[in-house]
Design a protein around this motif. Structure first.
Motif, PDB file in Angstrom:
ATOM      1  N   UNK A  15      84.392 -87.068  24.615  1.00  0.00           N
ATOM      2  CA  UNK A  15      83.983 -85.833  23.961  1.00  0.00           C
ATOM      3  C   UNK A  15      83.397 -84.681  24.792  1.00  0.00           C
ATOM      4  N   UNK A  16      82.453 -85.249  25.633  1.00  0.00           N
ATOM      5  CA  UNK A  16      81.719 -84.325  26.789  1.00  0.00           C
ATOM      6  C   UNK A  16      82.821 -83.850  27.671  1.00  0.00           C
ATOM      7  N   UNK A  17      83.665 -84.647  28.031  1.00  0.00           N
ATOM      8  CA  UNK A  17      84.837 -84.173  29.095  1.00  0.00           C
ATOM      9  C   UNK A  17      85.784 -82.953  28.417  1.00  0.00           C
ATOM     10  N   UNK A  18      85.757 -83.349  27.050  1.00  0.00           N
ATOM     11  CA  UNK A  18      86.746 -82.093  26.313  1.00  0.00           C
ATOM     12  C   UNK A  18      85.943 -80.797  26.003  1.00  0.00           C
ATOM     13  N   UNK A  19      84.499 -80.669  26.137  1.00  0.00           N
ATOM     14  CA  UNK A  19      83.954 -79.710  25.986  1.00  0.00           C
ATOM     15  C   UNK A  19      83.099 -79.015  27.080  1.00  0.00           C
ATOM     16  N   UNK A  20      82.801 -79.581  28.130  1.00  0.00           N
ATOM     17  CA  UNK A  20      81.921 -79.412  29.084  1.00  0.00           C
ATOM     18  C   UNK A  20      82.051 -78.117  29.784  1.00  0.00           C
ATOM     19  N   UNK A  21      83.467 -77.613  29.862  1.00  0.00           N
ATOM     20  CA  UNK A  21      83.541 -76.425  30.734  1.00  0.00           C
ATOM     21  C   UNK A  21      83.564 -75.259  29.785  1.00  0.00           C
ATOM     22  N   UNK A  22      83.484 -75.579  28.609  1.00  0.00           N
ATOM     23  CA  UNK A  22      83.724 -74.358  27.409  1.00  0.00           C
ATOM     24  C   UNK A  22      82.466 -73.643  27.307  1.00  0.00           C
ATOM     25  N   UNK A  23      82.507 -72.041  27.379  1.00  0.00           N
ATOM     26  CA  UNK A  23      81.148 -71.354  27.403  1.00  0.00           C
ATOM     27  C   UNK A  23      81.264 -70.954  26.053  1.00  0.00           C
ATOM     28  N   UNK A  24      82.399 -70.419  25.164  1.00  0.00           N
ATOM     29  CA  UNK A  24      82.332 -69.870  24.001  1.00  0.00           C
ATOM     30  C   UNK A  24      81.875 -70.889  22.880  1.00  0.00           C
ATOM     31  N   UNK A  25      81.715 -70.635  21.852  1.00  0.00           N
ATOM     32  CA  UNK A  25      81.392 -71.890  20.722  1.00  0.00           C
ATOM     33  C   UNK A  25      82.372 -72.499  20.632  1.00  0.00           C
ATOM     34  N   UNK A  26      81.995 -73.674  20.282  1.00  0.00           N
ATOM     35  CA  UNK A  26      83.365 -74.675  20.376  1.00  0.00           C
ATOM     36  C   UNK A  26      82.756 -75.987  19.650  1.00  0.00           C
ATOM     37  N   UNK A  27      83.500 -76.786  18.852  1.00  0.00           N
ATOM     38  CA  UNK A  27      83.374 -78.020  18.435  1.00  0.00           C
ATOM     39  C   UNK A  27      84.548 -78.895  18.846  1.00  0.00           C
ATOM     40  N   UNK A  28      84.325 -80.001  19.220  1.00  0.00           N
ATOM     41  CA  UNK A  28      85.342 -80.963  19.547  1.00  0.00           C
ATOM     42  C   UNK A  28      85.112 -82.244  18.918  1.00  0.00           C
ATOM     43  N   UNK A  29      85.948 -82.859  18.234  1.00  0.00           N
ATOM     44  CA  UNK A  29      85.816 -84.147  17.403  1.00  0.00           C
ATOM     45  C   UNK A  29      87.016 -85.106  17.795  1.00  0.00           C
ATOM     46  N   UNK A  30      86.769 -86.239  17.261  1.00  0.00           N
ATOM     47  CA  UNK A  30      87.378 -87.541  17.491  1.00  0.00           C
ATOM     48  C   UNK A  30      87.841 -88.150  16.150  1.00  0.00           C
ATOM     49  N   UNK A  31      88.640 -89.279  15.859  1.00  0.00           N
ATOM     50  CA  UNK A  31      88.717 -89.842  14.683  1.00  0.00           C
ATOM     51  C   UNK A  31      87.773 -91.086  14.687  1.00  0.00           C
ATOM     52  N   UNK A  32      88.195 -92.052  13.727  1.00  0.00           N
ATOM     53  CA  UNK A  32      87.339 -93.371  13.571  1.00  0.00           C
ATOM     54  C   UNK A  32      87.973 -94.273  12.833  1.00  0.00           C
ATOM     55  N   UNK A  33      87.740 -95.426  13.059  1.00  0.00           N
ATOM     56  CA  UNK A  33      88.297 -96.591  12.321  1.00  0.00           C
ATOM     57  C   UNK A  33      87.405 -96.862  11.380  1.00  0.00           C
ATOM     58  N   UNK A  34      87.841 -97.056  10.117  1.00  0.00           N
ATOM     59  CA  UNK A  34      87.052 -97.303   8.689  1.00  0.00           C
ATOM     60  C   UNK A  34      86.824 -98.805   8.838  1.00  0.00           C
ATOM     61  N   UNK A  35      85.549 -99.275   8.833  1.00  0.00           N
ATOM     62  CA  UNK A  35      85.202-100.429   8.887  1.00  0.00           C
ATOM     63  C   UNK A  35      84.179-100.981   7.792  1.00  0.00           C
ATOM     64  N   UNK A  36      84.629-102.098   7.219  1.00  0.00           N
ATOM     65  CA  UNK A  36      83.804-102.626   6.152  1.00  0.00           C
ATOM     66  C   UNK A  36      82.678-103.687   6.379  1.00  0.00           C
ATOM     67  N   UNK A  43      82.775 -73.176  13.454  1.00  0.00           N
ATOM     68  CA  UNK A  43      83.723 -73.198  14.751  1.00  0.00           C
ATOM     69  C   UNK A  43      85.021 -72.493  14.366  1.00  0.00           C
ATOM     70  N   UNK A  44      85.394 -72.814  13.182  1.00  0.00           N
ATOM     71  CA  UNK A  44      86.650 -71.845  12.863  1.00  0.00           C
ATOM     72  C   UNK A  44      86.638 -70.512  12.639  1.00  0.00           C
ATOM     73  N   UNK A  45      85.222 -70.073  12.372  1.00  0.00           N
ATOM     74  CA  UNK A  45      84.977 -68.713  12.064  1.00  0.00           C
ATOM     75  C   UNK A  45      84.760 -68.120  13.584  1.00  0.00           C
ATOM     76  N   UNK A  46      83.981 -68.616  14.374  1.00  0.00           N
ATOM     77  CA  UNK A  46      83.218 -67.945  15.596  1.00  0.00           C
ATOM     78  C   UNK A  46      83.839 -68.619  16.775  1.00  0.00           C
ATOM     79  N   UNK A  47      84.553 -69.633  16.820  1.00  0.00           N
ATOM     80  CA  UNK A  47      84.779 -70.130  18.090  1.00  0.00           C
ATOM     81  C   UNK A  47      85.992 -71.050  18.015  1.00  0.00           C
ATOM     82  N   UNK A  48      86.069 -72.339  18.576  1.00  0.00           N
ATOM     83  CA  UNK A  48      86.993 -73.095  18.678  1.00  0.00           C
ATOM     84  C   UNK A  48      86.882 -74.439  18.036  1.00  0.00           C
ATOM     85  N   UNK A  49      87.847 -75.332  17.423  1.00  0.00           N
ATOM     86  CA  UNK A  49      87.716 -76.568  16.888  1.00  0.00           C
ATOM     87  C   UNK A  49      88.833 -77.374  17.686  1.00  0.00           C
TER      88      UNK A  49
END
Length: 298
Positions: free
Chosen positions: A102-123, A183-189
């Motif tokens: 996640x850090x590698x995907x956002x570290x160079x961005x100076x403008x407002x940003x969210x980066x997100x991944x997925x997850x495995x559901x686990x019981x 993020x979707x209003x003022x930056x990047x998702x």
């Protein structure tokens, strides 16, 4: 540096596994900031044990009682000092590469940003689904009707985004929904198509249970009692718009006001609005149109 914000409440059964998964991250320049909401089990004993082991773990003991996970996470934001911030649930397990990816995907961005991944559901025994998040979103038009934010524990955001939304509106339904709207209003998702953690599902999930099986998802979709627009998220979006109205572009304001007017429209007008303003659920207009046929609006 990354601030990891962990809101805890009676998480003693699972929290040690989460702490170990954080300590085992390949990216090690982090600070774990924890606020407990009055646990009555052994959560604090476990937290203090690990605080004594790892100096990167910081427990806030300010006697503040939030009485909800959302308020606890929002309270934690006032203690965040790093340039990059991530929420952390008490009962998940992170894969060792999660922070680095996640850090590698956002570290160079100076403008407002969210980066997100997925997850495995686990019981707790086995993986029940390889992706928890089904719908990608990247703008207002494909986010407003989702009745949720990006899963909180999957998103990392920068200080530039936090600075945009730190003046909280009167009503916030959930911390992750709030940051997603920012993020979707003022930056990047930005979405990374990887499942980087085990999202544990059990009967005491604090931040909500996610339907993961195909049958459960079909039941949810065809449940007539579930409206197109969840009242709580609709009110949270309305409150968000009222707080930040002056910061929206004219084009965004048109989309937002069309969304807020949507419940007042008749069936034909709603179809017209969906096409005119390109409203979608994630990337799918078809899903929204099907919901319009099957469900009440709000």
């Amino acid at each position: 540096m990354i601030d990891i914000l962990l809101a805890t409440y009676n998480g003693g059964k699972f929290i040690e596994s989460q702490l170990l998964s954080i300590i085992g991250q390949t990216f090690n320049e982090w600070r774990l900031v924890i606020h407990d909401d009055g646990s009555s089990d052994d959560t604090m004993l476990i937290l203090k044990k690990y605080q004594s082991i790892d100096p990167r773990i910081y427990i806030i003991e300010d006697a503040v009682m939030c009485h909800s996970a959302a308020k606890n996470f929002l309270h934690l934001l006032s203690y965040a000092t790093a340039e990059h911030i991530i929420f952390c649930d008490q009962d998940d397990i992170w894969f060792e590469s999660k922070l680095q990816t996640l850090y590698d995907a956002i570290k160079l961005e100076e403008k407002p940003m969210v980066v997100y991944c997925n997850a495995f559901a686990y019981n707790g025994v086995y993986i029940t689904k390889d992706k928890v998040n089904l719908f990608e979103r990247d703008c207002l038009a494909n986010s407003l009707f989702l009745n949720s934010g990006v899963q909180g524990c999957s998103l990392m955001f920068n200080r530039a985004l936090l600075n945009e939304v730190i003046d909280f509106p009167d009503f916030i339904i959930m911390h992750d929904h709030y940051m997603t709207m920012g993020a979707v209003s003022f930056g990047k998702l930005k979405y990374i198509d990887l499942s980087l953690m085990l999202y544990r599902q059990h009967d005491k999930n604090v931040t909500g249970h996610v339907a993961t099986s195909l049958l459960d998802r079909m039941r949810s979709f065809f449940n007539h009692a579930t409206p197109i627009l969840d009242r709580g998220h609709y009110e949270a979006n309305k409150s968000f718009y009222e707080r930040f109205r002056k910061k929206f572009t004219p084009e965004q304001s048109v989309v937002f006001e069309a969304y807020l007017k949507f419940p007042e429209l008749n069936f034909i007008e709603k179809i017209f609005y969906i096409f005119k303003y390109n409203f979608r659920i994630g990337k799918s207009r078809t899903v929204l149109l099907l919901k319009l046929i099957l469900k009440r609006t709000i």
